[in-house]
Motif scaffolding. Structure first.
Motif, PDB file in Angstrom:
ATOM      1  N   LYS A   3       0.827  -1.197   0.000  1.00  0.00           N
ATOM      2  CA  LYS A   3       0.000   0.000   0.000  1.00  0.00           C
ATOM      3  C   LYS A   3       0.865   1.252   0.000  1.00  0.00           C
ATOM      4  O   LYS A   3       1.903   1.287   0.628  1.00  0.00           O
ATOM      5  CB  LYS A   3      -0.907   0.030   1.223  1.00  0.00           C
ATOM      6  N   ARG A   4       0.398   2.287  -0.665  1.00  0.00           N
ATOM      7  CA  ARG A   4       1.131   3.547  -0.694  1.00  0.00           C
ATOM      8  C   ARG A   4       1.050   4.202   0.685  1.00  0.00           C
ATOM      9  O   ARG A   4       0.029   4.182   1.353  1.00  0.00           O
ATOM     10  CB  ARG A   4       0.543   4.467  -1.760  1.00  0.00           C
ATOM     11  N   ALA A   5       2.126   4.792   1.095  1.00  0.00           N
ATOM     12  CA  ALA A   5       2.229   5.413   2.411  1.00  0.00           C
ATOM     13  C   ALA A   5       1.324   6.626   2.523  1.00  0.00           C
ATOM     14  O   ALA A   5       1.090   7.334   1.561  1.00  0.00           O
ATOM     15  CB  ALA A   5       3.665   5.833   2.663  1.00  0.00           C
ATOM     16  N   ASN A   6       0.833   6.855   3.702  1.00  0.00           N
ATOM     17  CA  ASN A   6       0.115   8.087   4.012  1.00  0.00           C
ATOM     18  C   ASN A   6       1.168   9.076   4.489  1.00  0.00           C
ATOM     19  O   ASN A   6       1.741   8.900   5.557  1.00  0.00           O
ATOM     20  CB  ASN A   6      -0.924   7.825   5.107  1.00  0.00           C
ATOM     21  N   PRO A   7       1.457  10.137   3.707  1.00  0.00           N
ATOM     22  CA  PRO A   7       2.530  11.045   4.083  1.00  0.00           C
ATOM     23  C   PRO A   7       2.305  11.758   5.409  1.00  0.00           C
ATOM     24  O   PRO A   7       3.245  12.258   6.010  1.00  0.00           O
ATOM     25  CB  PRO A   7       2.585  12.038   2.925  1.00  0.00           C
ATOM     26  N   ALA A   8       1.083  11.806   5.875  1.00  0.00           N
ATOM     27  CA  ALA A   8       0.813  12.470   7.152  1.00  0.00           C
ATOM     28  C   ALA A   8       1.241  11.600   8.342  1.00  0.00           C
ATOM     29  O   ALA A   8       1.322  12.082   9.455  1.00  0.00           O
ATOM     30  CB  ALA A   8      -0.672  12.802   7.269  1.00  0.00           C
ATOM     31  N   SER A  26      16.125   5.956   4.104  1.00  0.00           N
ATOM     32  CA  SER A  26      15.999   5.995   2.644  1.00  0.00           C
ATOM     33  C   SER A  26      14.847   5.135   2.153  1.00  0.00           C
ATOM     34  O   SER A  26      14.071   5.553   1.290  1.00  0.00           O
ATOM     35  CB  SER A  26      17.304   5.543   1.985  1.00  0.00           C
ATOM     36  N   ALA A  27      14.737   3.937   2.682  1.00  0.00           N
ATOM     37  CA  ALA A  27      13.666   3.022   2.252  1.00  0.00           C
ATOM     38  C   ALA A  27      12.293   3.607   2.544  1.00  0.00           C
ATOM     39  O   ALA A  27      11.400   3.577   1.693  1.00  0.00           O
ATOM     40  CB  ALA A  27      13.823   1.666   2.940  1.00  0.00           C
ATOM     41  N   LEU A  28      12.121   4.151   3.738  1.00  0.00           N
ATOM     42  CA  LEU A  28      10.801   4.684   4.097  1.00  0.00           C
ATOM     43  C   LEU A  28      10.494   5.986   3.361  1.00  0.00           C
ATOM     44  O   LEU A  28       9.355   6.210   2.951  1.00  0.00           O
ATOM     45  CB  LEU A  28      10.700   4.855   5.605  1.00  0.00           C
ATOM     46  N   GLU A  29      11.495   6.831   3.174  1.00  0.00           N
ATOM     47  CA  GLU A  29      11.257   8.070   2.422  1.00  0.00           C
ATOM     48  C   GLU A  29      10.924   7.764   0.968  1.00  0.00           C
ATOM     49  O   GLU A  29      10.052   8.408   0.379  1.00  0.00           O
ATOM     50  CB  GLU A  29      12.466   9.005   2.512  1.00  0.00           C
ATOM     51  N   ARG A  30      11.566   6.772   0.373  1.00  0.00           N
ATOM     52  CA  ARG A  30      11.250   6.371  -1.002  1.00  0.00           C
ATOM     53  C   ARG A  30       9.835   5.831  -1.118  1.00  0.00           C
ATOM     54  O   ARG A  30       9.257   5.843  -2.200  1.00  0.00           O
ATOM     55  CB  ARG A  30      12.243   5.322  -1.499  1.00  0.00           C
ATOM     56  N   SER A  31       9.297   5.352  -0.030  1.00  0.00           N
ATOM     57  CA  SER A  31       7.916   4.860  -0.021  1.00  0.00           C
ATOM     58  C   SER A  31       6.918   5.968   0.300  1.00  0.00           C
ATOM     59  O   SER A  31       5.730   5.711   0.402  1.00  0.00           O
ATOM     60  CB  SER A  31       7.773   3.727   0.998  1.00  0.00           C
TER      61      SER A  31
END
Length: 168
Positions: A3-8, A26-31
């Motif tokens: 699932k695409r991340a909720n940026p909030a 890096s992995a989480l920011e790329r997501s």
């Protein structure tokens, strides 16, 4: 990573090993995640206290100097009881489970991990398949006090360096 991340949704990473922290951030920011980071438990607690928005996930190493991951999770639970936690360690999962550090309902991701494995674990925790930190940290704090001497750490540094180097 599913699932695409909720940026909030804020994530706080507490990891004293620079390469591991770099990989995780890096992995989480790329997501698409908003990521706060700290090089120690003490710094992570300070970052959490200064951060105005929600912190939905704490990703923390179990073993860190001064304020370990268990103590950090316990402290964050006081101010942010809905924060979920994902513990990680270079100790084998068997070692921390057998010694009573991990209890049912607490999420654990062994090192080394890949960006994909991290993303799946974070998604699982955020989707609610583990307990909020306020419920899990108390179990861990008791276990940590009873298990101050952990078994010898597994040799993951070289393998971890290779994984991070290839990914970055």
């Amino acid at each position: 990573l599913g699932k695409r991340a909720n940026p909030a949704w804020g994530r706080l990473i507490a990891e004293d090993e620079r390469l591991v922290r770099t990989l995780a951030v890096s992995a989480l920011e790329r997501s698409g995640y908003v990521v706060l980071q700290a090089a120690s438990g003490t710094e992570a607690l300070d970052v959490a206290r200064r951060h105005q928005g929600p912190i939905h996930l704490l990703l923390t190493d179990v073993v860190m100097p001064h304020l370990n991951g268990v103590q950090l999770a316990d402290a964050i639970a006081i101010e942010r009881p809905d924060t979920r936690v994902l513990f990680t360690s270079g100790y084998s999962e068997n070692a921390v489970s057998v010694d009573g550090i991990l209890r049912p309902g607490v999420a654990f991701l062994p090192k080394p991990y890949t960006p994909v494995t991290l993303g799946r674990a974070v998604r699982r925790v955020l989707d609610g398949s583990t307990l909020p930190v306020a419920l899990g940290a108390a179990w861990l704090a008791d276990a940590w006090d009873q298990n101050a001497a952990l078994p010898t750490m597994s040799p993951v540094s070289a393998k971890l360096h290779d994984v991070v180097s290839e990914w970055l």
